[in-house]
Write a protein that holds these residues in place. Sequence first.
Motif, PDB file in Angstrom:
ATOM      1  N   ILE A   1       0.838  -1.202   0.000  1.00 50.21           N
ATOM      2  CA  ILE A   1       0.000   0.000   0.000  1.00 50.21           C
ATOM      3  C   ILE A   1       0.869   1.247   0.000  1.00 50.21           C
ATOM      4  N   GLU A   2       1.859   1.289   0.908  1.00 49.56           N
ATOM      5  CA  GLU A   2       2.753   2.444   0.981  1.00 49.56           C
ATOM      6  C   GLU A   2       3.573   2.583  -0.299  1.00 49.56           C
ATOM      7  N   ALA A   3       4.051   1.454  -0.809  1.00 49.79           N
ATOM      8  CA  ALA A   3       4.842   1.483  -2.040  1.00 49.79           C
ATOM      9  C   ALA A   3       4.016   1.991  -3.208  1.00 49.79           C
ATOM     10  N   CYS A   4       2.770   1.546  -3.286  1.00 53.29           N
ATOM     11  CA  CYS A   4       1.893   1.978  -4.379  1.00 53.29           C
ATOM     12  C   CYS A   4       1.668   3.485  -4.333  1.00 53.29           C
ATOM     13  N   LEU A   5       1.444   4.017  -3.141  1.00 52.99           N
ATOM     14  CA  LEU A   5       1.236   5.451  -2.994  1.00 52.99           C
ATOM     15  C   LEU A   5       2.468   6.238  -3.463  1.00 52.99           C
ATOM     16  N   LYS A   6       3.652   5.761  -3.116  1.00 53.78           N
ATOM     17  CA  LYS A   6       4.876   6.452  -3.529  1.00 53.78           C
ATOM     18  C   LYS A   6       5.091   6.340  -5.035  1.00 53.78           C
ATOM     19  N   ILE A   7       4.801   5.173  -5.593  1.00 53.09           N
ATOM     20  CA  ILE A   7       4.963   4.975  -7.038  1.00 53.09           C
ATOM     21  C   ILE A   7       4.035   5.905  -7.801  1.00 53.09           C
TER      22      ILE A   7
ATOM     23  N   GLU B   1       3.077   8.771  -7.128  1.00 51.77           N
ATOM     24  CA  GLU B   1       3.420  10.190  -7.060  1.00 51.77           C
ATOM     25  C   GLU B   1       3.955  10.708  -8.387  1.00 51.77           C
ATOM     26  N   ASP B   2       4.623   9.831  -9.144  1.00 51.99           N
ATOM     27  CA  ASP B   2       5.182  10.299 -10.416  1.00 51.99           C
ATOM     28  C   ASP B   2       5.238   9.235 -11.518  1.00 51.99           C
ATOM     29  N   ARG B   3       4.565   8.114 -11.324  1.00 48.73           N
ATOM     30  CA  ARG B   3       4.576   7.064 -12.342  1.00 48.73           C
ATOM     31  C   ARG B   3       3.169   6.534 -12.574  1.00 48.73           C
ATOM     32  N   SER B   4       2.894   6.131 -13.825  1.00 46.32           N
ATOM     33  CA  SER B   4       1.531   5.715 -14.161  1.00 46.32           C
ATOM     34  C   SER B   4       1.444   4.317 -14.763  1.00 46.32           C
ATOM     35  N   MET B   5       2.544   3.538 -14.709  1.00 46.81           N
ATOM     36  CA  MET B   5       2.459   2.189 -15.261  1.00 46.81           C
ATOM     37  C   MET B   5       1.446   1.348 -14.486  1.00 46.81           C
ATOM     38  N   PRO B   6       0.862   0.320 -15.125  1.00 51.06           N
ATOM     39  CA  PRO B   6      -0.132  -0.507 -14.431  1.00 51.06           C
ATOM     40  C   PRO B   6       0.464  -1.215 -13.219  1.00 51.06           C
ATOM     41  N   ILE B   7      -0.354  -1.350 -12.179  1.00 44.09           N
ATOM     42  CA  ILE B   7       0.040  -2.077 -10.969  1.00 44.09           C
ATOM     43  C   ILE B   7      -1.032  -3.120 -10.674  1.00 44.09           C
TER      44      ILE B   7
ATOM     45  N   MET C   1      -9.071  -0.960  -0.650  1.00 39.94           N
ATOM     46  CA  MET C   1      -7.875  -0.240  -0.215  1.00 39.94           C
ATOM     47  C   MET C   1      -6.801  -0.280  -1.290  1.00 39.94           C
ATOM     48  N   GLY C   2      -6.606  -1.450  -1.876  1.00 35.02           N
ATOM     49  CA  GLY C   2      -5.604  -1.577  -2.921  1.00 35.02           C
ATOM     50  C   GLY C   2      -5.929  -0.728  -4.133  1.00 35.02           C
ATOM     51  N   LEU C   3      -7.175  -0.753  -4.567  1.00 38.44           N
ATOM     52  CA  LEU C   3      -7.581   0.012  -5.739  1.00 38.44           C
ATOM     53  C   LEU C   3      -7.560   1.511  -5.456  1.00 38.44           C
ATOM     54  N   THR C   4      -7.910   1.883  -4.238  1.00 33.19           N
ATOM     55  CA  THR C   4      -7.943   3.294  -3.876  1.00 33.19           C
ATOM     56  C   THR C   4      -6.550   3.920  -3.891  1.00 33.19           C
TER      57      THR C   4
ATOM     58  N   THR D   1     -15.878  -2.281  -7.802  1.00 33.56           N
ATOM     59  CA  THR D   1     -14.620  -1.774  -8.365  1.00 33.56           C
ATOM     60  C   THR D   1     -14.828  -0.482  -9.140  1.00 33.56           C
ATOM     61  N   VAL D   2     -15.859  -0.429  -9.972  1.00 33.57           N
ATOM     62  CA  VAL D   2     -16.114   0.757 -10.789  1.00 33.57           C
ATOM     63  C   VAL D   2     -16.383   1.961  -9.896  1.00 33.57           C
TER      64      VAL D   2
END
Length: 231
Positions: free
Chosen positions: A63-69, A71-77, A91-94, A197-198
């Motif tokens: 979750i923390e890593a996703c938030l940091k990523i 901040e400046d990257r848009s590749m799919p996760i 939580m993950g999708l948010t 999800t939507v």
Amino acid sequence: MVKETILIVDDEKEIRKLIDIYLKNEGYNTLLAENGEEALKLLENNEVHLIVLDIMMPKMDGIEACLKIREDRSMPIIMLSAKSEDMDKIMGLTTGADDYLTKPFNPLELVARIKSQLRRYIIFNDKKSINTSLIEVDGLTMDIETHEVRVNDEEVKLTPREFDILKLLAQNKGIVFSTEKIYETVWGEEFFGSDNTVMVHIRKIREKIEENSRKPRYIKTVWGVGYKFEA
């Protein structure tokens, strides 16, 4: 032809190796990390096209890593988690993930989801495309070719999935799309009625493009029917 690079982030060595084997069999390049901190370091020095990110990890969780990523990257996760409750998925999708898979998972299903996400990401980020398409509505601008979104000339960073949803609605201004129709069009999968999800993605888009997400100017809710982009 060199394929895309996928970053696999999971604290379980066996899971990393399993995913690595399947992706290399498909011809993809891979990078491996056992926590969020290692993943961020790899992102600084490598071009990554998609991230498979576990949620429960030491040092820095998904979750923390996703938030940091984000901040400046848009590749799919694509997030992985041993938890299957709706709130964990939300939580993950948010936090900016584009997809969510619960452990234990079928590696072939993960590979299929990776391919689907990469197709969308590459199409929207292909700078060599000869068909430049701009959508401009009341201060909001979408560039389909460069995958850029601006509101009142301020750049807005959307995930690939969020961009797909906004693009679908903006290209069909005034037309109401049901949750089911949005899901099946954007995700390319069968919709299940209990899946919210939507709704989560619409809320995140509104938070990013609307001055007041509770009184949206662009994406309107048609109660009992679905959503539409204001004409």
